[in-house]
Enzyme design. Sequence first.
Site, PDB file in Angstrom:
ATOM      1  N   LYS A 199     -12.185  -2.069   1.125  1.00 26.49           N
ATOM      2  CA  LYS A 199     -11.509  -1.238   0.122  1.00 26.49           C
ATOM      3  C   LYS A 199     -12.337  -1.210  -1.174  1.00 26.49           C
ATOM      4  O   LYS A 199     -13.379  -0.585  -1.181  1.00 26.49           O
ATOM      5  CB  LYS A 199     -10.078  -1.713  -0.034  1.00 26.49           C
ATOM      6  CG  LYS A 199      -9.338  -1.383   1.266  1.00 26.49           C
ATOM      7  CD  LYS A 199      -7.891  -1.715   1.300  1.00 26.49           C
ATOM      8  CE  LYS A 199      -7.291  -1.156   2.580  1.00 26.49           C
ATOM      9  NZ  LYS A 199      -6.654  -2.150   3.437  1.00 26.49           N
ATOM     10  N   HIS A 240      -5.461  -4.819  -1.316  1.00 24.06           N
ATOM     11  CA  HIS A 240      -5.430  -3.760  -2.335  1.00 24.06           C
ATOM     12  C   HIS A 240      -5.459  -4.305  -3.760  1.00 24.06           C
ATOM     13  O   HIS A 240      -5.345  -3.538  -4.717  1.00 24.06           O
ATOM     14  CB  HIS A 240      -4.186  -2.888  -2.151  1.00 24.06           C
ATOM     15  CG  HIS A 240      -4.296  -1.920  -1.016  1.00 24.06           C
ATOM     16  ND1 HIS A 240      -4.982  -0.732  -1.105  1.00 24.06           N
ATOM     17  CD2 HIS A 240      -3.833  -1.982   0.253  1.00 24.06           C
ATOM     18  CE1 HIS A 240      -4.922  -0.096   0.046  1.00 24.06           C
ATOM     19  NE2 HIS A 240      -4.225  -0.836   0.895  1.00 24.06           N
ATOM     20  N   SER A 294       0.792  -1.228   0.000  1.00 24.29           N
ATOM     21  CA  SER A 294       0.000   0.000   0.000  1.00 24.29           C
ATOM     22  C   SER A 294       0.824   1.277   0.000  1.00 24.29           C
ATOM     23  O   SER A 294       0.301   2.337  -0.318  1.00 24.29           O
ATOM     24  CB  SER A 294      -0.947  -0.007   1.193  1.00 24.29           C
ATOM     25  OG  SER A 294      -0.212  -0.075   2.389  1.00 24.29           O
TER      26      SER A 294
HETATM   27  C1  LIG Z   1      -6.478  -2.540   4.821  1.00 24.67           C
HETATM   28  C2  LIG Z   1      -5.670  -3.744   4.943  1.00 24.67           C
HETATM   29  C3  LIG Z   1      -5.991  -4.745   5.860  1.00 24.67           C
HETATM   30  C4  LIG Z   1      -7.079  -4.591   6.876  1.00 24.67           C
HETATM   31  O1  LIG Z   1      -8.335  -4.736   6.303  1.00 24.67           O
HETATM   32  P1  LIG Z   1      -9.621  -4.198   7.095  1.00 24.67           P
HETATM   33  O2  LIG Z   1     -10.720  -4.999   6.495  1.00 24.67           O
HETATM   34  O3  LIG Z   1      -9.742  -2.747   6.804  1.00 24.67           O
HETATM   35  O4  LIG Z   1      -9.417  -4.500   8.528  1.00 24.67           O
HETATM   36  C5  LIG Z   1      -5.220  -5.896   5.866  1.00 24.67           C
HETATM   37  N1  LIG Z   1      -4.182  -6.040   5.021  1.00 24.67           N
HETATM   38  C6  LIG Z   1      -3.840  -5.094   4.134  1.00 24.67           C
HETATM   39  C7  LIG Z   1      -2.686  -5.319   3.216  1.00 24.67           C
HETATM   40  C8  LIG Z   1      -4.567  -3.916   4.069  1.00 24.67           C
HETATM   41  O5  LIG Z   1      -4.209  -2.973   3.197  1.00 24.67           O
END
Ligand SMILES: *Cc1c(COP(=O)(O)O)cnc(C)c1O
Length: 399
Positions: free
Chosen positions: A247, A215, A187
Amino acid sequence: MPSRDPVGFLGSEYKGLVEAELDWKLRVLQGPSTTRCVVDGKQVLMLCSNNYLSLSNHPKLKAAAIDAVKTHGAGSGSVRPIAGNMDLHMELERRLARFKDAEASLVYQTGFAANSGLIPQLADEGDLIVSDELNHGSIIDGVRLSKADRAVYKHCDVADLEKVMADAEKHIPAYRRILVISDGVFSMDGDIAPLDSIAKIARAHGAMVYVDDAHGEGVLGEGGRGIVSHFRLGRNDVHVEMGTFSKAFGVVGGHISGSRDLVNYAYNKSRTWLLSGSHPPAVVAACIAAVDVLETEPQHVRSLWANTDYFRKGIQSLGFDTGKSQTPIVPVMIGESGAAKRFSSLLFEMNMFALPIVFPMVARDKARIRTIMNAALTRADLDEALGAFEKIGKKLGLV
Ligand SMILES: *Cc1c(COP(=O)(O)O)cnc(C)c1O
Protein backbone atom coordinates in the site's frame (compact mmCIF):
# COMPACT_ATOMS: atom_id res chain seq x y z
CA MET A 1 -22.26 -44.53 -10.88
CA PRO A 2 -23.39 -41.37 -9.10
CA SER A 3 -24.84 -38.78 -11.51
CA ARG A 4 -22.40 -36.18 -10.36
CA ASP A 5 -21.32 -33.24 -12.51
CA PRO A 6 -17.78 -32.60 -11.28
CA VAL A 7 -17.42 -29.05 -12.61
CA GLY A 8 -20.95 -27.83 -13.34
CA PHE A 9 -20.93 -25.48 -10.35
CA LEU A 10 -18.16 -23.39 -11.88
CA GLY A 11 -20.31 -22.06 -14.70
CA SER A 12 -23.56 -21.87 -12.74
CA GLU A 13 -22.03 -20.07 -9.76
CA TYR A 14 -20.35 -17.57 -12.04
CA LYS A 15 -23.58 -17.00 -13.97
CA GLY A 16 -25.31 -16.27 -10.65
CA LEU A 17 -22.70 -13.66 -9.80
CA VAL A 18 -23.03 -12.01 -13.19
CA GLU A 19 -26.84 -11.93 -12.91
CA ALA A 20 -26.60 -10.36 -9.45
CA GLU A 21 -24.00 -7.92 -10.81
CA LEU A 22 -21.58 -9.11 -8.14
CA ASP A 23 -18.79 -10.21 -10.49
CA TRP A 24 -15.59 -8.17 -10.71
CA LYS A 25 -15.09 -6.41 -14.00
CA LEU A 26 -11.37 -5.85 -14.15
CA ARG A 27 -10.13 -2.47 -15.28
CA VAL A 28 -6.75 -2.34 -17.00
CA LEU A 29 -4.11 0.16 -15.95
CA GLN A 30 -1.90 0.88 -18.95
CA GLY A 31 1.34 2.24 -17.56
CA PRO A 32 2.37 3.19 -14.03
CA SER A 33 0.05 3.78 -11.10
CA THR A 34 0.22 7.58 -10.97
CA THR A 35 -2.45 10.11 -10.08
CA ARG A 36 -2.88 10.91 -13.79
CA CYS A 37 -2.90 7.52 -15.43
CA VAL A 38 -4.45 5.54 -18.25
CA VAL A 39 -7.24 3.09 -17.41
CA ASP A 40 -8.97 1.13 -20.21
CA GLY A 41 -7.47 3.47 -22.76
CA LYS A 42 -8.71 6.60 -21.02
CA GLN A 43 -6.64 9.28 -19.29
CA VAL A 44 -8.11 9.55 -15.78
CA LEU A 45 -7.49 10.99 -12.35
CA MET A 46 -6.79 8.06 -10.00
CA LEU A 47 -8.92 8.37 -6.85
CA CYS A 48 -8.95 4.81 -5.50
CA SER A 49 -5.44 3.43 -5.32
CA ASN A 50 -3.72 2.29 -2.10
CA ASN A 51 -0.53 3.89 -3.39
CA TYR A 52 -1.04 6.69 -0.81
CA LEU A 53 2.35 8.34 -1.27
CA SER A 54 2.83 7.52 -4.97
CA LEU A 55 5.99 5.64 -4.03
CA SER A 56 5.33 2.91 -6.63
CA ASN A 57 6.65 5.28 -9.28
CA HIS A 58 9.26 7.10 -7.16
CA PRO A 59 12.61 7.39 -9.00
CA LYS A 60 14.56 6.03 -5.99
CA LEU A 61 12.42 2.87 -5.84
CA LYS A 62 12.67 2.28 -9.57
CA ALA A 63 16.43 2.80 -9.61
CA ALA A 64 16.89 0.47 -6.62
CA ALA A 65 14.86 -2.26 -8.34
CA ILE A 66 16.86 -1.99 -11.56
CA ASP A 67 20.20 -2.01 -9.71
CA ALA A 68 19.20 -5.08 -7.71
CA VAL A 69 18.41 -7.02 -10.87
CA LYS A 70 21.91 -6.19 -12.12
CA THR A 71 23.67 -7.17 -8.89
CA HIS A 72 21.43 -10.02 -7.64
CA GLY A 73 19.45 -11.30 -10.64
CA ALA A 74 15.76 -11.75 -11.31
CA GLY A 75 14.87 -14.35 -8.67
CA SER A 76 16.06 -15.59 -5.28
CA GLY A 77 16.26 -19.30 -6.10
CA SER A 78 14.58 -20.72 -3.02
CA VAL A 79 12.63 -20.22 0.17
CA ARG A 80 14.48 -18.16 2.74
CA PRO A 81 15.26 -20.96 5.24
CA ILE A 82 17.00 -23.01 2.51
CA ALA A 83 18.97 -21.01 -0.06
CA GLY A 84 16.85 -17.96 -0.86
CA ASN A 85 17.88 -15.65 1.98
CA MET A 86 19.91 -12.86 0.40
CA ASP A 87 21.78 -10.03 2.09
CA LEU A 88 19.03 -7.78 0.71
CA HIS A 89 16.32 -9.61 2.70
CA MET A 90 18.33 -9.22 5.90
CA GLU A 91 18.95 -5.54 5.19
CA LEU A 92 15.26 -4.88 4.60
CA GLU A 93 14.36 -6.48 7.95
CA ARG A 94 17.01 -4.42 9.76
CA ARG A 95 15.86 -1.21 8.08
CA LEU A 96 12.21 -1.89 8.77
CA ALA A 97 12.82 -2.71 12.45
CA ARG A 98 14.72 0.56 12.81
CA PHE A 99 11.91 2.48 11.10
CA LYS A 100 9.32 0.83 13.35
CA ASP A 101 11.46 1.25 16.46
CA ALA A 102 11.08 -2.48 17.09
CA GLU A 103 13.63 -5.08 18.21
CA ALA A 104 13.11 -7.05 15.04
CA SER A 105 11.01 -7.39 11.88
CA LEU A 106 10.22 -10.25 9.53
CA VAL A 107 9.24 -9.87 5.89
CA TYR A 108 6.61 -12.13 4.32
CA GLN A 109 5.75 -12.46 0.64
CA THR A 110 2.47 -10.58 1.20
CA GLY A 111 0.40 -9.16 4.01
CA PHE A 112 -2.09 -11.94 3.37
CA ALA A 113 0.67 -14.52 3.90
CA ALA A 114 1.70 -12.78 7.14
CA ASN A 115 -1.80 -12.96 8.64
CA SER A 116 -2.67 -16.41 7.38
CA GLY A 117 0.75 -17.80 8.31
CA LEU A 118 1.33 -16.23 11.71
CA ILE A 119 -2.07 -16.04 13.43
CA PRO A 120 -2.55 -19.84 13.60
CA GLN A 121 0.87 -20.11 15.25
CA LEU A 122 0.00 -17.62 17.97
CA ALA A 123 -3.13 -19.33 19.26
CA ASP A 124 -3.98 -23.04 19.31
CA GLU A 125 -6.30 -25.46 21.08
CA GLY A 126 -7.03 -24.18 24.59
CA ASP A 127 -6.52 -20.54 23.52
CA LEU A 128 -8.92 -17.80 22.46
CA ILE A 129 -8.75 -15.31 19.57
CA VAL A 130 -10.80 -12.15 20.02
CA SER A 131 -11.42 -10.30 16.75
CA ASP A 132 -13.17 -7.09 15.58
CA GLU A 133 -16.22 -8.01 13.47
CA LEU A 134 -14.92 -6.01 10.50
CA ASN A 135 -11.38 -7.37 10.40
CA HIS A 136 -9.78 -8.01 7.00
CA GLY A 137 -10.34 -11.30 5.18
CA SER A 138 -6.72 -12.36 5.63
CA ILE A 139 -7.19 -12.15 9.41
CA ILE A 140 -10.39 -14.17 9.13
CA ASP A 141 -8.56 -16.85 7.15
CA GLY A 142 -5.69 -16.84 9.67
CA VAL A 143 -8.17 -17.30 12.51
CA ARG A 144 -9.87 -20.15 10.62
CA LEU A 145 -6.54 -21.96 10.35
CA SER A 146 -6.16 -21.93 14.13
CA LYS A 147 -7.69 -24.52 16.48
CA ALA A 148 -8.29 -21.81 19.08
CA ASP A 149 -11.79 -20.73 20.17
CA ARG A 150 -13.01 -17.49 18.59
CA ALA A 151 -14.98 -14.53 19.87
CA VAL A 152 -16.00 -11.50 17.84
CA TYR A 153 -16.64 -8.05 19.30
CA LYS A 154 -18.68 -5.28 17.73
CA HIS A 155 -16.77 -3.00 15.41
CA CYS A 156 -14.40 -0.73 17.40
CA ASP A 157 -16.73 -1.15 20.41
CA VAL A 158 -14.57 -0.98 23.53
CA ALA A 159 -17.45 -1.80 25.91
CA ASP A 160 -18.30 -4.91 23.89
CA LEU A 161 -14.64 -5.97 23.87
CA GLU A 162 -14.60 -5.62 27.66
CA LYS A 163 -17.68 -7.81 27.87
CA VAL A 164 -16.18 -10.46 25.60
CA MET A 165 -13.01 -10.49 27.72
CA ALA A 166 -14.98 -10.75 30.97
CA ASP A 167 -16.91 -13.71 29.51
CA ALA A 168 -13.64 -15.30 28.42
CA GLU A 169 -12.38 -15.24 32.01
CA LYS A 170 -15.33 -17.49 32.99
CA HIS A 171 -14.30 -20.19 30.54
CA ILE A 172 -13.47 -23.57 32.10
CA PRO A 173 -10.75 -24.64 31.86
CA ALA A 174 -9.14 -21.19 31.86
CA TYR A 175 -7.78 -20.14 28.50
CA ARG A 176 -4.05 -20.63 28.26
CA ARG A 177 -3.54 -17.61 25.97
CA ILE A 178 -5.79 -14.87 24.62
CA LEU A 179 -4.97 -13.01 21.39
CA VAL A 180 -6.81 -9.76 20.60
CA ILE A 181 -6.59 -8.79 16.95
CA SER A 182 -7.75 -5.74 15.03
CA ASP A 183 -7.18 -3.84 11.81
CA GLY A 184 -5.54 -0.50 12.57
CA VAL A 185 -7.41 1.47 9.91
CA PHE A 186 -10.58 -0.11 8.49
CA SER A 187 -10.57 0.01 4.73
CA MET A 188 -14.29 0.41 4.04
CA ASP A 189 -14.90 3.40 6.34
CA GLY A 190 -11.42 4.82 6.93
CA ASP A 191 -11.91 4.81 10.71
CA ILE A 192 -9.13 4.12 13.21
CA ALA A 193 -9.27 1.29 15.78
CA PRO A 194 -9.18 2.53 19.42
CA LEU A 195 -5.86 0.75 19.88
CA ASP A 196 -5.00 2.56 23.13
CA SER A 197 -8.18 1.24 24.80
CA ILE A 198 -7.79 -2.19 23.19
CA ALA A 199 -4.24 -2.41 24.58
CA LYS A 200 -5.40 -1.35 28.04
CA ILE A 201 -8.15 -3.97 28.17
CA ALA A 202 -5.82 -6.64 26.84
CA ARG A 203 -3.24 -5.81 29.47
CA ALA A 204 -5.83 -6.18 32.25
CA HIS A 205 -6.45 -9.73 31.00
CA GLY A 206 -2.86 -10.68 30.18
CA ALA A 207 -3.77 -10.88 26.49
CA MET A 208 -1.53 -10.48 23.47
CA VAL A 209 -2.32 -7.61 21.04
CA TYR A 210 -1.96 -7.96 17.27
CA VAL A 211 -2.66 -5.00 14.98
CA ASP A 212 -2.90 -5.17 11.19
CA ASP A 213 -1.70 -1.74 10.11
CA ALA A 214 -1.92 -2.23 6.34
CA HIS A 215 -3.74 1.10 5.84
CA GLY A 216 -2.02 2.94 8.69
CA GLU A 217 1.60 2.66 7.65
CA GLY A 218 2.94 5.54 5.64
CA VAL A 219 -0.17 7.38 6.77
CA LEU A 220 -0.51 7.57 10.57
CA GLY A 221 2.05 8.38 13.24
CA GLU A 222 5.34 10.20 13.14
CA GLY A 223 6.66 10.20 9.56
CA GLY A 224 4.14 7.49 8.63
CA ARG A 225 5.41 5.01 11.23
CA GLY A 226 1.89 3.72 11.72
CA ILE A 227 -0.81 3.30 14.33
CA VAL A 228 1.47 2.28 17.23
CA SER A 229 3.33 5.57 16.82
CA HIS A 230 0.02 7.45 16.32
CA PHE A 231 -1.20 6.38 19.79
CA ARG A 232 2.35 6.59 21.26
CA LEU A 233 2.10 2.99 22.40
CA GLY A 234 5.03 0.77 23.23
CA ARG A 235 6.05 -2.80 22.55
CA ASN A 236 4.49 -3.91 25.83
CA ASP A 237 1.13 -2.60 24.64
CA VAL A 238 1.12 -3.97 21.09
CA HIS A 239 3.00 -7.23 20.70
CA VAL A 240 2.61 -7.81 16.96
CA GLU A 241 2.54 -4.95 14.49
CA MET A 242 1.74 -6.35 11.08
CA GLY A 243 1.80 -4.43 7.81
CA THR A 244 2.28 -4.53 4.08
CA PHE A 245 4.63 -3.10 1.47
CA SER A 246 1.79 -3.18 -1.07
CA LYS A 247 0.00 0.00 0.00
CA ALA A 248 1.77 3.22 1.08
CA PHE A 249 5.18 1.59 0.57
CA GLY A 250 4.28 1.18 -3.10
CA VAL A 251 5.75 -2.29 -3.75
CA VAL A 252 4.57 -5.69 -2.42
CA GLY A 253 5.23 -7.82 0.65
CA GLY A 254 3.98 -8.31 4.20
CA HIS A 255 5.81 -7.81 7.46
CA ILE A 256 5.60 -8.08 11.20
CA SER A 257 7.51 -6.13 13.82
CA GLY A 258 7.90 -6.72 17.53
CA SER A 259 10.29 -8.45 19.89
CA ARG A 260 13.26 -10.57 18.82
CA ASP A 261 11.46 -13.53 20.44
CA LEU A 262 8.43 -12.95 18.20
CA VAL A 263 10.55 -12.88 15.06
CA ASN A 264 12.67 -15.90 16.04
CA TYR A 265 9.46 -17.81 16.75
CA ALA A 266 7.84 -16.77 13.46
CA TYR A 267 11.02 -17.61 11.49
CA ASN A 268 10.64 -21.18 12.70
CA LYS A 269 6.88 -21.64 12.85
CA SER A 270 5.16 -19.60 10.17
CA ARG A 271 4.44 -21.92 7.27
CA THR A 272 3.62 -19.33 4.62
CA TRP A 273 7.10 -17.95 5.23
CA LEU A 274 8.92 -21.28 5.56
CA LEU A 275 7.39 -22.96 2.51
CA SER A 276 7.04 -20.21 -0.07
CA GLY A 277 9.75 -18.71 -2.27
CA SER A 278 11.30 -15.46 -1.12
CA HIS A 279 10.91 -12.09 -2.82
CA PRO A 280 13.00 -11.42 -5.90
CA PRO A 281 15.84 -8.89 -5.44
CA ALA A 282 14.05 -6.08 -7.30
CA VAL A 283 11.12 -6.22 -4.87
CA VAL A 284 13.33 -6.26 -1.77
CA ALA A 285 15.52 -3.41 -2.99
CA ALA A 286 12.50 -1.29 -3.86
CA CYS A 287 11.09 -1.93 -0.36
CA ILE A 288 14.39 -0.83 1.22
CA ALA A 289 14.25 2.32 -0.92
CA ALA A 290 10.67 2.93 0.22
CA VAL A 291 11.74 2.82 3.88
CA ASP A 292 14.55 5.18 2.95
CA VAL A 293 12.16 7.63 1.29
CA LEU A 294 9.84 7.58 4.32
CA GLU A 295 12.80 8.35 6.59
CA THR A 296 14.26 11.13 4.47
CA GLU A 297 11.33 12.77 2.63
CA PRO A 298 8.65 13.67 5.19
CA GLN A 299 6.87 15.92 2.69
CA HIS A 300 4.92 13.01 1.17
CA VAL A 301 3.04 12.15 4.37
CA ARG A 302 2.41 15.84 5.05
CA SER A 303 0.96 16.41 1.61
CA LEU A 304 -1.20 13.27 1.90
CA TRP A 305 -2.85 14.74 5.01
CA ALA A 306 -3.19 18.23 3.53
CA ASN A 307 -4.95 16.69 0.52
CA THR A 308 -7.13 14.54 2.76
CA ASP A 309 -8.29 17.50 4.85
CA TYR A 310 -8.98 19.61 1.78
CA PHE A 311 -10.90 16.91 -0.08
CA ARG A 312 -12.92 15.64 2.88
CA LYS A 313 -14.00 19.17 3.84
CA GLY A 314 -14.82 19.90 0.20
CA ILE A 315 -16.95 16.76 -0.16
CA GLN A 316 -18.75 17.48 3.11
CA SER A 317 -19.46 21.08 2.16
CA LEU A 318 -21.12 19.81 -1.02
CA GLY A 319 -23.56 18.04 1.30
CA PHE A 320 -22.21 14.49 1.06
CA ASP A 321 -21.74 12.25 4.09
CA THR A 322 -18.22 10.83 4.53
CA GLY A 323 -19.24 8.46 7.32
CA LYS A 324 -16.66 7.68 9.99
CA SER A 325 -13.62 8.61 7.89
CA GLN A 326 -10.62 9.83 9.92
CA THR A 327 -7.94 8.94 7.38
CA PRO A 328 -7.13 9.37 3.65
CA ILE A 329 -9.81 6.73 2.96
CA VAL A 330 -12.79 9.00 2.29
CA PRO A 331 -16.01 7.12 1.50
CA VAL A 332 -18.64 9.24 -0.20
CA MET A 333 -21.95 7.74 0.94
CA ILE A 334 -24.46 7.19 -1.85
CA GLY A 335 -27.04 4.74 -0.50
CA GLU A 336 -28.36 2.13 -2.92
CA SER A 337 -25.97 -0.11 -4.86
CA GLY A 338 -27.43 0.89 -8.22
CA ALA A 339 -26.93 4.59 -7.53
CA ALA A 340 -23.35 4.01 -6.41
CA LYS A 341 -22.56 2.04 -9.57
CA ARG A 342 -24.14 4.73 -11.73
CA PHE A 343 -22.20 7.40 -9.84
CA SER A 344 -18.94 5.58 -10.51
CA SER A 345 -19.70 5.22 -14.26
CA LEU A 346 -20.51 8.92 -14.51
CA LEU A 347 -17.24 9.73 -12.71
CA PHE A 348 -15.39 7.58 -15.24
CA GLU A 349 -17.09 9.46 -18.09
CA MET A 350 -15.70 12.63 -16.51
CA ASN A 351 -12.21 11.08 -16.36
CA MET A 352 -12.28 10.23 -12.66
CA PHE A 353 -11.48 6.72 -11.48
CA ALA A 354 -13.17 5.76 -8.19
CA LEU A 355 -14.99 2.50 -7.64
CA PRO A 356 -18.28 1.80 -5.89
CA ILE A 357 -18.27 -0.36 -2.78
CA VAL A 358 -21.58 -2.20 -2.55
CA PHE A 359 -23.29 -5.13 -0.84
CA PRO A 360 -21.99 -7.66 0.28
CA MET A 361 -18.85 -5.66 1.12
CA VAL A 362 -21.00 -3.13 3.00
CA ALA A 363 -24.65 -3.08 4.13
CA ARG A 364 -27.27 -2.86 1.33
CA ASP A 365 -28.16 0.78 2.03
CA LYS A 366 -24.57 1.87 2.70
CA ALA A 367 -23.19 1.71 -0.84
CA ARG A 368 -20.52 4.31 -1.42
CA ILE A 369 -17.84 5.62 -3.71
CA ARG A 370 -14.65 4.93 -1.81
CA THR A 371 -12.05 7.55 -2.60
CA ILE A 372 -8.50 7.22 -1.36
CA MET A 373 -6.39 10.33 -1.20
CA ASN A 374 -2.87 10.54 -2.53
CA ALA A 375 0.11 12.74 -1.69
CA ALA A 376 0.73 13.50 -5.37
CA LEU A 377 -2.73 14.97 -6.10
CA THR A 378 -2.57 18.71 -6.76
CA ARG A 379 -5.08 21.31 -5.66
CA ALA A 380 -6.22 21.56 -9.29
CA ASP A 381 -6.77 17.77 -9.34
CA LEU A 382 -8.80 17.91 -6.14
CA ASP A 383 -10.89 20.84 -7.34
CA GLU A 384 -11.60 18.97 -10.56
CA ALA A 385 -12.65 15.92 -8.54
CA LEU A 386 -14.88 17.99 -6.27
CA GLY A 387 -16.45 19.61 -9.34
CA ALA A 388 -17.28 16.17 -10.75
CA PHE A 389 -18.79 14.97 -7.45
CA GLU A 390 -20.93 18.10 -7.28
CA LYS A 391 -22.16 17.79 -10.85
CA ILE A 392 -23.02 14.09 -10.58
CA GLY A 393 -24.45 14.47 -7.08
CA LYS A 394 -26.89 17.10 -8.40
CA LYS A 395 -27.71 15.09 -11.50
CA LEU A 396 -28.62 12.06 -9.37
CA GLY A 397 -30.46 14.22 -6.83
CA LEU A 398 -28.14 13.28 -3.96
CA VAL A 399 -27.08 16.79 -2.93
C1 LIG B 1 -4.40 -5.09 1.96
C2 LIG B 1 -4.54 -5.67 3.29
C3 LIG B 1 -3.91 -6.87 3.63
C4 LIG B 1 -3.18 -7.71 2.63
O1 LIG B 1 -1.94 -7.17 2.32
P1 LIG B 1 -1.19 -7.65 0.99
O2 LIG B 1 0.23 -7.33 1.29
O3 LIG B 1 -1.74 -6.86 -0.14
O4 LIG B 1 -1.42 -9.11 0.85
C5 LIG B 1 -4.04 -7.32 4.93
N1 LIG B 1 -4.75 -6.64 5.84
C6 LIG B 1 -5.38 -5.49 5.55
C7 LIG B 1 -6.15 -4.77 6.60
C8 LIG B 1 -5.30 -4.97 4.26
O5 LIG B 1 -5.94 -3.84 3.97
